[in-house]
Write an enzyme that holds these catalytic residues in place. Structure first.
Site, mmCIF file in Angstrom:
data_model
loop_
_atom_site.group_PDB
_atom_site.id
_atom_site.type_symbol
_atom_site.label_atom_id
_atom_site.label_comp_id
_atom_site.label_asym_id
_atom_site.label_seq_id
_atom_site.Cartn_x
_atom_site.Cartn_y
_atom_site.Cartn_z
ATOM 1 N N HIS A 34 66.470 13.401 -19.693
ATOM 2 C CA HIS A 34 65.379 14.260 -20.140
ATOM 3 C C HIS A 34 64.618 14.784 -18.935
ATOM 4 C CE1 HIS A 34 61.981 15.783 -22.406
ATOM 5 N NE2 HIS A 34 62.781 15.734 -23.452
ATOM 6 N N ASP B 51 67.949 13.516 -29.331
ATOM 7 C CA ASP B 51 69.165 13.990 -29.993
ATOM 8 C C ASP B 51 70.205 12.896 -30.212
ATOM 9 O OD1 ASP B 51 68.710 16.799 -30.420
ATOM 10 O OD2 ASP B 51 68.640 16.979 -28.251
#
Ligand code: CMC
Length: 376
Positions: free
Chosen positions: A257, A308
């Site tokens: 991320h 996700d």
């Protein structure tokens, strides 16, 4: 100075959400995501993101009523969905439909706060309907009418599947929607704000955001996660898969991320949801593969799962087709996008960064003889 990918660049101020990437915390309007996932439903979360506070009971009923009143797609929209070519994937169909939806809203170009609030509710109501109607048309089934008197999560499951959803599934879907609703200046929200900063309208901003969300480095990752789990096929193959992918410089979808340096707090909640759903359906295989991939990816590369990763197994356990995963993200994130469009319009300055030029300089032009005349 050029910052590749605008990493760590602060491009706007916002009062909508705050991410502490070092600690792994996320707040919507000052409320921690753990509390919201535990106690707030998607409609309340939407209200919070749009208006800054949780609704009173009366405001909550009024907004739910307003969203519910917007349900029902115009027949022209249905015609567009029926006419789409087979090559249109669910995100492409949604992007096209939202762009077309603007043409049926007389207030589409009105950027006043009142019109924008109305449009935000309109979009929130229509996103799940369009996703579900398009899915049913693409799979040879007739689109369904929404159920009376039920929340958006339950309605969405009904519109997709055509059977009354179990309470556990409604709760899981609702939590997924809460968790994906907003996340600062992520790529799709940035697109929406850039479009809004030109004083373009909310539909155009949301259409731009949809086009940005669908890429595999952003919202498209959840679909790729599921495809990876299917490819791995068995927990005992997970280690070799990850090591081989990393050795070949491939990305492990659902990991890493830009902002979080520790585990994404949404992934922690989604892991629990995924586990519970997989256990309930009796199909724990993909959850077990996920856990093994998590272990090896952390050991090999120090990467944590992002939002996700476990949303893939959670949505799979809810019986949702893999190709729809990114549209589920969109059904939720439209609430964040519209909140950001309203914030941008309320105190606007054109977003127009610069680039560092690294190309040729002062080149000498050699004309091709007669090429101008060729056009006449
Ligand atoms: N798999 C393997 N290596 C990775 C991954 C990954 N998923 N993510 C980052 N890395 C490595 C990357 O190769 C690089 O390693 P090295 O320094 O050895 O070359 C290092 O980590 C830094 O990568 P980066 O590309 O500079 O990091 P970034 O901040 O630009 O990328 C990201 C963030 C999300 C695009 C990236 O982590 C990624 O591609 N992840 C996979 C796709 C994904 O899951 N996307 C969903 C993002 S979260 C929800 C959303 O926004 O939709």
């Amino acid at each position: 100075m050029n910052k590749a990918g605008l990493e760590d660049v602060v491009a706007s101020q916002t009062a909508i959400s705050y991410i502490d990437g070092q600690k792994g915390d996320l707040f919507y309007r000052g409320y921690h995501i753990n509390d919201l996932a535990e106690h707030a439903n998607f409609e309340q979360t939407a209200y919070l993101l749009w208006f800054g506070d949780f609704p009173t009971e009366e405001q909550y009923r009024r907004v739910c009523g307003l969203v519910h009143d917007q349900l029902g797609l115009p027949k022209e929209m249905m015609a567009i969905l029926f006419d789409l070519p087979d090559t249109a994937g669910p995100m492409q169909a949604l992007r096209t439909a939202i762009s077309a939806l603007a043409l049926h809203d007389p207030e589409a170009n009105d950027n006043s706060p009142e019109a924008n609030q109305q449009k935000a509710m309109h979009l929130m109501a229509h996103f799940p309907e369009i996703v579900a109607a398009n899915y049913r048309i693409a799979t040879g089934q007739w689109p369904l009418q929404p159920m009376e008197r039920c929340g958006l999560a339950a309605n969405f499951l009904w519109l997709l599947k055509g059977c009354e959803p179990e309470p556990l599934h409604v709760e899981a879907m609702d939590k997924c929607l809460v968790l994906h609703a907003e996340h600062g200046l992520n790529a799709s929200t940035f697109s929406a704000r850039v479009a809004a900063s030109t004083l373009s309208d909310m539909y155009s901003a949301v259409t731009a955001a949809l086009g940005t969300l669908l890429g595999p480095l952003h919202g498209g990752a959840n679909q790729h996660v599921m495809e990876m789990l299917v490819e791995v096929g068995d927990p005992k193959h997970a280690e070799a898969y990850v090591k081989n992918a990393l050795a070949n410089k491939q990305r492990i979808m659902g990991f890493g991320h830009r902002v979080y340096k520790v585990e994404d707090p949404r992934a922690i909640i989604l892991r629990e949801i995924s586990k519970e759903l997989c256990e309930q359906t009796g199909n724990i295989k993909y959850y077990e593969i996920s856990e093994k991939i998590r272990e090896v990816t952390y050991a090999e590369k120090g990467l944590y799962p992002n939002v996700d990763f476990y949303s893939a197994t959670a949505l799979h356990a809810l019986g949702i087709k893999t190709e729809l995963f990114t549209t589920i993200f969109a059904v939720s994130r439209v609430v964040g996008w519209t909140a950001h469009v309203m914030e941008q319009h309320a105190d606007n300055r054109l977003i127009r960064p610069r680039s560092e030029y690294i190309g040729h300089k002062n080149r000498t032009f050699t004309p091709i003889p007669g090429c101008r005349q060729a056009y006449h």
